[in-house]
Design a protein around this motif. Structure first.
Motif, PDB file in Angstrom:
ATOM      1  N   LYS A 274      61.889  -4.691 -18.481  1.00  0.00           N
ATOM      2  CA  LYS A 274      62.957  -4.695 -19.926  1.00  0.00           C
ATOM      3  C   LYS A 274      62.104  -3.444 -20.878  1.00  0.00           C
ATOM      4  O   LYS A 274      60.904  -3.278 -20.749  1.00  0.00           O
ATOM      5  CB  LYS A 274      62.526  -6.130 -20.743  1.00  0.00           C
ATOM      6  CG  LYS A 274      63.653  -6.847 -19.978  1.00  0.00           C
ATOM      7  CD  LYS A 274      63.662  -8.409 -21.176  1.00  0.00           C
ATOM      8  CE  LYS A 274      64.457  -9.233 -20.069  1.00  0.00           C
ATOM      9  NZ  LYS A 274      65.281 -10.183 -21.365  1.00  0.00           N
ATOM     10  N   SER A 275      63.039  -3.055 -21.387  1.00  0.00           N
ATOM     11  CA  SER A 275      62.972  -1.699 -22.421  1.00  0.00           C
ATOM     12  C   SER A 275      63.208  -2.012 -24.142  1.00  0.00           C
ATOM     13  O   SER A 275      64.869  -2.640 -23.653  1.00  0.00           O
ATOM     14  CB  SER A 275      63.619  -0.331 -21.500  1.00  0.00           C
ATOM     15  OG  SER A 275      63.263   0.329 -22.999  1.00  0.00           O
TER      16      SER A 275
ATOM     17  N   ASN B  99      59.970   5.900 -11.037  1.00  0.00           N
ATOM     18  CA  ASN B  99      60.321   4.746 -12.210  1.00  0.00           C
ATOM     19  C   ASN B  99      61.578   5.448 -12.582  1.00  0.00           C
ATOM     20  O   ASN B  99      62.108   5.029 -14.023  1.00  0.00           O
ATOM     21  CB  ASN B  99      59.297   4.446 -13.597  1.00  0.00           C
ATOM     22  CG  ASN B  99      58.732   2.987 -13.014  1.00  0.00           C
ATOM     23  OD1 ASN B  99      59.221   2.286 -13.175  1.00  0.00           O
ATOM     24  ND2 ASN B  99      57.291   2.595 -13.267  1.00  0.00           N
TER      25      ASN B  99
ATOM     26  N   LYS C  79      71.470   6.286 -21.161  1.00  0.00           N
ATOM     27  CA  LYS C  79      69.983   7.325 -21.515  1.00  0.00           C
ATOM     28  C   LYS C  79      71.193   8.092 -22.051  1.00  0.00           C
ATOM     29  O   LYS C  79      70.621   9.163 -22.372  1.00  0.00           O
ATOM     30  CB  LYS C  79      69.422   7.774 -20.483  1.00  0.00           C
ATOM     31  CG  LYS C  79      68.290   6.414 -19.938  1.00  0.00           C
ATOM     32  CD  LYS C  79      67.464   7.146 -18.897  1.00  0.00           C
ATOM     33  CE  LYS C  79      66.520   5.922 -18.370  1.00  0.00           C
ATOM     34  NZ  LYS C  79      65.800   5.845 -16.866  1.00  0.00           N
TER      35      LYS C  79
ATOM     36  N   LEU D 126      71.050  -0.407 -12.633  1.00  0.00           N
ATOM     37  CA  LEU D 126      70.545   0.628 -12.889  1.00  0.00           C
ATOM     38  C   LEU D 126      72.222   2.065 -13.791  1.00  0.00           C
ATOM     39  O   LEU D 126      71.473   2.745 -14.133  1.00  0.00           O
ATOM     40  CB  LEU D 126      70.704   1.723 -11.116  1.00  0.00           C
ATOM     41  CG  LEU D 126      69.558   1.191 -10.509  1.00  0.00           C
ATOM     42  CD1 LEU D 126      68.837   1.907  -9.434  1.00  0.00           C
ATOM     43  CD2 LEU D 126      68.249   1.558 -11.247  1.00  0.00           C
TER      44      LEU D 126
ATOM     45  N   ASP E 205      65.988   0.361 -24.823  1.00  0.00           N
ATOM     46  CA  ASP E 205      67.169  -0.139 -23.504  1.00  0.00           C
ATOM     47  C   ASP E 205      67.738  -1.350 -24.257  1.00  0.00           C
ATOM     48  O   ASP E 205      68.872  -1.028 -24.506  1.00  0.00           O
ATOM     49  CB  ASP E 205      67.429  -0.233 -22.716  1.00  0.00           C
ATOM     50  CG  ASP E 205      66.385   1.137 -21.639  1.00  0.00           C
ATOM     51  OD1 ASP E 205      66.109   1.917 -22.559  1.00  0.00           O
ATOM     52  OD2 ASP E 205      66.416   0.813 -20.168  1.00  0.00           O
ATOM     53  N   ASP E 206      67.063  -1.885 -25.107  1.00  0.00           N
ATOM     54  CA  ASP E 206      68.206  -2.711 -25.378  1.00  0.00           C
ATOM     55  C   ASP E 206      68.079  -2.731 -27.148  1.00  0.00           C
ATOM     56  O   ASP E 206      68.899  -3.138 -27.681  1.00  0.00           O
ATOM     57  CB  ASP E 206      66.469  -4.307 -25.735  1.00  0.00           C
ATOM     58  CG  ASP E 206      66.575  -5.094 -24.741  1.00  0.00           C
ATOM     59  OD1 ASP E 206      66.997  -4.614 -23.035  1.00  0.00           O
ATOM     60  OD2 ASP E 206      65.110  -6.053 -24.067  1.00  0.00           O
TER      61      ASP E 206
ATOM     62  N   LYS F 125      74.185   0.816 -15.777  1.00  0.00           N
ATOM     63  CA  LYS F 125      73.292   0.333 -17.537  1.00  0.00           C
ATOM     64  C   LYS F 125      72.549   1.300 -18.212  1.00  0.00           C
ATOM     65  O   LYS F 125      72.545   1.888 -19.269  1.00  0.00           O
ATOM     66  CB  LYS F 125      73.002  -1.338 -17.655  1.00  0.00           C
ATOM     67  CG  LYS F 125      73.017  -1.409 -18.626  1.00  0.00           C
ATOM     68  CD  LYS F 125      72.724  -3.416 -18.729  1.00  0.00           C
ATOM     69  CE  LYS F 125      72.310  -3.010 -20.551  1.00  0.00           C
ATOM     70  NZ  LYS F 125      72.230  -5.044 -21.049  1.00  0.00           N
ATOM     71  N   ARG F 126      70.982   1.123 -17.052  1.00  0.00           N
ATOM     72  CA  ARG F 126      70.018   1.618 -17.298  1.00  0.00           C
ATOM     73  C   ARG F 126      70.467   3.678 -17.748  1.00  0.00           C
ATOM     74  O   ARG F 126      69.880   4.425 -19.446  1.00  0.00           O
ATOM     75  CB  ARG F 126      68.644   2.725 -16.746  1.00  0.00           C
ATOM     76  CG  ARG F 126      68.418   0.855 -16.833  1.00  0.00           C
ATOM     77  CD  ARG F 126      67.158   0.805 -16.245  1.00  0.00           C
ATOM     78  NE  ARG F 126      66.367  -0.370 -16.278  1.00  0.00           N
ATOM     79  CZ  ARG F 126      65.182  -1.127 -15.443  1.00  0.00           C
ATOM     80  NH1 ARG F 126      65.252   0.010 -15.115  1.00  0.00           N
ATOM     81  NH2 ARG F 126      64.908  -1.776 -16.033  1.00  0.00           N
ATOM     82  N   CYS F 127      71.133   4.008 -17.074  1.00  0.00           N
ATOM     83  CA  CYS F 127      71.292   5.730 -17.161  1.00  0.00           C
ATOM     84  C   CYS F 127      72.729   5.644 -17.718  1.00  0.00           C
ATOM     85  O   CYS F 127      72.603   6.729 -19.012  1.00  0.00           O
ATOM     86  CB  CYS F 127      72.004   6.248 -15.542  1.00  0.00           C
ATOM     87  SG  CYS F 127      70.958   5.993 -14.325  1.00  0.00           S
TER      88      CYS F 127
END
Length: 565
Positions: free
Chosen positions: A261-262, A150, A202, A195, A265-266, A197-199
């Motif tokens: 979904k996190s 993950n 972060k 991926l 992150d949202d 967008k998630r990075c």
């Protein structure tokens, strides 16, 4: 002194505030920092110590995330990194600095040395736009022996049946190499964009950019991608790590946790959708369990007391998230041009940014102002200041996001009104007296833009609607507009800068650096000597690149080696 007569090199870069703190500690204790430059290998010797950012060192003291590590290196450092490995310089985790200082003893043992990845000196091949080198074969994982956890890290697949043992794997789509066609490339690109967008959320901007560039390359591929190796061999921006992810997606149609979904992150994405809020502030609010702007105002009022543009970012949150059609951009340009002729008939203005690149829709409106024969930025600044004030008085400009004493005289009441609605006290900060640019919110009269629907994810939460100044159904939408200035002598360089795209400009800077040149909005330089700044085409010519029309400056593909003269 503990580090007397010792030379230290920091990799992959030393730009963060923490690295600057480490540098101060080293210098305070007698050490010297070798600044990385194209000729850096001439000033170091085998006694020099390479400090590696601990983000790239695993628990076994081995270099990890090698492809990302290489991407963070400055262009000329890719080759120098090979020399670091070849010379077997001592590479240690930068955390050792604290250990040595705490113990009052400088000593490097074999257990302290980082196991670097040896580079194949024969058969080198370009993997991406920064000439990333392929890892030696004994370091690479076979695609049928690994999955991804993950955290997007490769791990061994212990299942004998060939199925992943990761319980959190999420299936998104099944694609096999026997049946996929070019339309299925979008499936791969969509996964990499998630991926990316998630990075980004972060704060991992380099990884985010790597995934986005790979996704862009995949979308532009003129063939069906059937394996990671094929993509890596034939396309830009596909390195070993992304190649392995492509293989997994094609084989199993899954990446673990991709569709999970996190809420965290949202929340961060919600805050970052607001003008003037970056990743740092958004992550801070998330750590404080803040979910809405109303909560942020109540719990962290100091975050807003001097940054009044943020209040307008919240107020126009939805309007500024709506896409802008090209036709509307042209209407805004005409409105500004008509008023500009009344202020200074010799001053010119033109659209830049994604509009000049031919985009069907734009996120905001970038305008570049210049005047034939005029290199006085102060004079141009006064023109756009008077222009913006005049447009404000005509109710075209809705808000200012940068101020001057002259603007403050007419706009402070609106700023104070926003603070009153927000329920917090304003702390005054000195306004800019020299205007070099302006950021505005503008609105055309009587223009219905309901055809461009708002992304549901970009709607204000119910608790935050008390600050809203967003347009209602059938009303004109407020837009973000930026005024930029160019000296007449620097017009070509400014057009390159403000046309973009960001990745395209970055690639041009790399090409310039590889030729010992520097390109900026002020021109193209070599050894601090100006080579060209006025003629856009001549700048391309000096860089030995065929001129690229603005509409083609979407990505770096137009600057591939086969496009260079």
């Amino acid at each position: 002194m503990l580090f007397y007569n010792k030379k230290f090199l920091i990799l992959p870069n030393a730009e963060s505030s923490h690295m600057q703190f480490i540098i101060k500690l080293i210098k305070k204790n007698g050490g010297a920092i070798v600044k990385w430059a194209p000729d850096v290998m001439k000033v170091i010797d085998r006694s020099s110590i390479v400090l590696i950012n601990d983000s790239y060192v695993d628990s076994n003291n081995k270099l990890k995330q090698y492809d990302i590590f290489k991407r963070e290196l400055r262009p000329w450092l890719v080759t120098d990194w090979e020399k670091v490995v070849d010379y077997r310089l001592n590479c240690v985790n930068i955390k050792k600095i604290h250990t040595w200082l705490d113990n009052g003893n400088f000593k490097i043992t074999s257990n302290d040395l980082i196991e670097t990845i040896s580079v194949e000196n024969s058969g080198k091949r370009v993997l991406d736009s920064q000439n990333e080198l392929e890892l030696s074969s004994n370091k690479r994982l076979k695609q049928n022996e690994m999955i991804i956890d993950n955290n997007d890290n490769p791990i061994e697949n212990k299942s004998n049946s060939g199925e992943s043992t990761n319980p959190k794997r999420t299936e998104i789509k099944s694609v096999t190499s026997d049946t996929n066609d070019i339309r299925d490339n979008k499936f791969l690109a969509d996964a990499l964009q998630i991926l990316s967008k998630r990075c980004g959320l972060k704060g991992e901007k380099f990884r985010a950019r790597s995934y986005q560039l790979a996704a862009d390359s995949i979308l532009k591929a003129q063939f069906a991608i059937k394996s990671g190796h094929q993509a890596q061999k034939n396309m830009m921006h596909i390195g070993p790590s992304i190649s392995r992810k492509i293989d997994i997606l094609l084989k199993e149609g899954t990446l673990p946790g991709l569709s999970v979904k996190s809420e965290k992150d949202d929340n961060i994405a919600y805050f970052m959708g607001c003008h003037n809020i970056g990743i740092g502030l958004a992550k801070k609010w998330e750590l404080l369990k803040i979910k809405t702007f109303k909560e942020a105002l109540e719990k962290q009022p100091t975050d807003f007391q001097t940054t009044w543009p943020t209040l307008f970012g919240i107020s126009y949150y939805e309007d500024w998230s709506r896409p802008i059609m090209r036709e509307e951009c042209e209407e805004h340009l005409k409105t500004v041009q008509d008023e500009l002729r009344l202020i200074d008939k010799d001053c010119k203005v033109e659209l830049q940014g994604s509009y000049r690149r031919g985009a069907k829709t734009c996120g905001d409106i970038d305008l570049l102002f210049y005047k034939e024969g005029c290199d006085d930025i102060a004079q141009l600044g006064k023109v756009i200041e008077d222009l913006a004030i005049s447009l404000y008085e005509r109710n075209y400009v809705q808000c200012f996001l940068l101020s001057s004493s002259k603007i403050a005289n007419i706009f402070d009441d609106k700023i104070n009104e926003r603070y009153k609605v927000a329920g917090i006290e304003r702390k005054y900060r000195k306004s800019n007296e020299t205007i070099k640019k302006l950021f505005l919110g503008v609105k055309l009269p009587n223009r219905n833009t309901d055809s461009l629907k708002l992304d549901p994810k970009m709607k204000l939460k119910d608790d935050d609607l008390f600050l809203s100044l967003n347009s209602k159904a059938g009303e004109s939408v407020c837009r973000r507009m930026d005024f930029f200035l160019s000296r007449w002598s620097e017009l070509g360089a400014c057009r390159i800068q403000y046309t973009g795209s960001t990745d395209y400009n970055r690639k041009m800077k790399i090409i310039a650096m590889n030729k010992s040149m520097k390109i900026s909005p002020h021109g193209l330089f070599k050894d601090d000597v100006l080579l060209e700044s006025f003629d856009e085409r001549k700048i391309f010519d000096i860089l030995n690149i065929k001129y690229v029309e603005p509409e083609q400056r979407v990505n770096t593909v137009t600057l591939l080696p086969d496009k260079i003269k």
